[in-house]
Design a protein around this motif. Structure first.
Motif, PDB file in Angstrom:
ATOM      1  N   GLY A   1       0.811  -1.213   0.000  1.00 47.26           N
ATOM      2  CA  GLY A   1       0.000   0.000   0.000  1.00 47.26           C
ATOM      3  C   GLY A   1       0.841   1.258   0.000  1.00 47.26           C
ATOM      4  O   GLY A   1       2.069   1.221   0.004  1.00 47.26           O
ATOM      5  N   ILE A   2       0.141   2.400   0.009  1.00 48.38           N
ATOM      6  CA  ILE A   2       0.839   3.682  -0.045  1.00 48.38           C
ATOM      7  C   ILE A   2       1.220   4.145   1.358  1.00 48.38           C
ATOM      8  O   ILE A   2       0.563   3.813   2.347  1.00 48.38           O
ATOM      9  CB  ILE A   2       0.003   4.742  -0.786  1.00 48.38           C
ATOM     10  N   GLU A   3       2.274   4.905   1.432  1.00 49.36           N
ATOM     11  CA  GLU A   3       2.845   5.320   2.708  1.00 49.36           C
ATOM     12  C   GLU A   3       1.842   6.071   3.587  1.00 49.36           C
ATOM     13  O   GLU A   3       1.733   5.796   4.783  1.00 49.36           O
ATOM     14  CB  GLU A   3       4.086   6.178   2.465  1.00 49.36           C
ATOM     15  N   SER A   4       1.113   7.014   3.024  1.00 46.45           N
ATOM     16  CA  SER A   4       0.183   7.810   3.836  1.00 46.45           C
ATOM     17  C   SER A   4      -0.905   6.936   4.440  1.00 46.45           C
ATOM     18  O   SER A   4      -1.300   7.123   5.597  1.00 46.45           O
ATOM     19  CB  SER A   4      -0.425   8.948   3.012  1.00 46.45           C
ATOM     20  N   TYR A   5      -1.394   5.954   3.690  1.00 51.92           N
ATOM     21  CA  TYR A   5      -2.410   5.053   4.229  1.00 51.92           C
ATOM     22  C   TYR A   5      -1.823   4.181   5.333  1.00 51.92           C
ATOM     23  O   TYR A   5      -2.438   3.988   6.386  1.00 51.92           O
ATOM     24  CB  TYR A   5      -3.009   4.166   3.126  1.00 51.92           C
ATOM     25  N   ASN A   6      -0.611   3.661   5.114  1.00 51.54           N
ATOM     26  CA  ASN A   6       0.030   2.829   6.133  1.00 51.54           C
ATOM     27  C   ASN A   6       0.300   3.626   7.404  1.00 51.54           C
ATOM     28  O   ASN A   6       0.179   3.105   8.518  1.00 51.54           O
ATOM     29  CB  ASN A   6       1.323   2.220   5.591  1.00 51.54           C
TER      30      ASN A   6
END
Length: 170
Positions: free
Chosen positions: A96-101
């Protein structure tokens, strides 16, 4: 049997067996939420890790039961050694993408924090003040490389770190 399945008050010997490296150390595969525990030289828990499913942050009943047992063990093991601080840190795998993680790891840490401060002895105002703000690390501090699905699963976790003071000898 899952270690977290029995929420009754443990004895000091049971605490040593469960949290200090006896036969109960490490959870069986059917209870993968509680699998890693570290201890200091006096047998006090210094780190506990709870694992989460993909894209999950809810504290399951087995984690709540384990937190209850952990609290009771801390009362017994640490009765003469003061708990100074508790740090709760959420983590994710690299999917997944960093901001979501980052957001997911924050939610995991907050969920465990909320569960802990509603559990004895952590709900006592004196103990509650020892909690540092929960924080999320996203996928920046993996336990293992994320090159397989099983390794990814190991990185979906919340770590609870305990720090103790050394009692003064008067």
């Amino acid at each position: 049997e899952c270690l977290a399945a029995n929420p009754t008050a443990p004895t000091h010997e049971e605490c040593n067996e469960i949290y200090v490296g006896g036969p109960g150390l490490g959870a069986p595969l059917e209870c993968e939420s509680v699998a890693t525990k570290d201890f200091d030289n006096e047998g006090r828990p210094t780190r506990q890790i709870y694992y989460f499913g993909l894209d999950r942050y809810e504290v399951r009943p087995d984690i709540n039961q384990s937190l209850e047992r952990l609290g009771k063990c801390l009362e017994i093991i640490s009765s003469d050694k003061q708990l100074v601080s508790v740090l709760i840190t959420g983590h994710t795998d690299a999917i997944g993408i960093e901001s979501y993680n980052d957001q997911l790891s924050d939610r995991r840490a907050q969920a465990v924090f909320d569960a802990m401060i509603n559990t004895d002895p952590f709900n006592d105002p004196e103990n509650r003040s020892k909690f540092l703000a929960p924080k999320g690390e996203g996928d920046r501090t993996p336990l293992v490389s994320s090159d397989t699905a099983r390794k990814n699963k190991s990185n979906r976790r919340v770590e609870i770190a305990f720090e103790y003071s050394v009692p003064s000898e008067n």
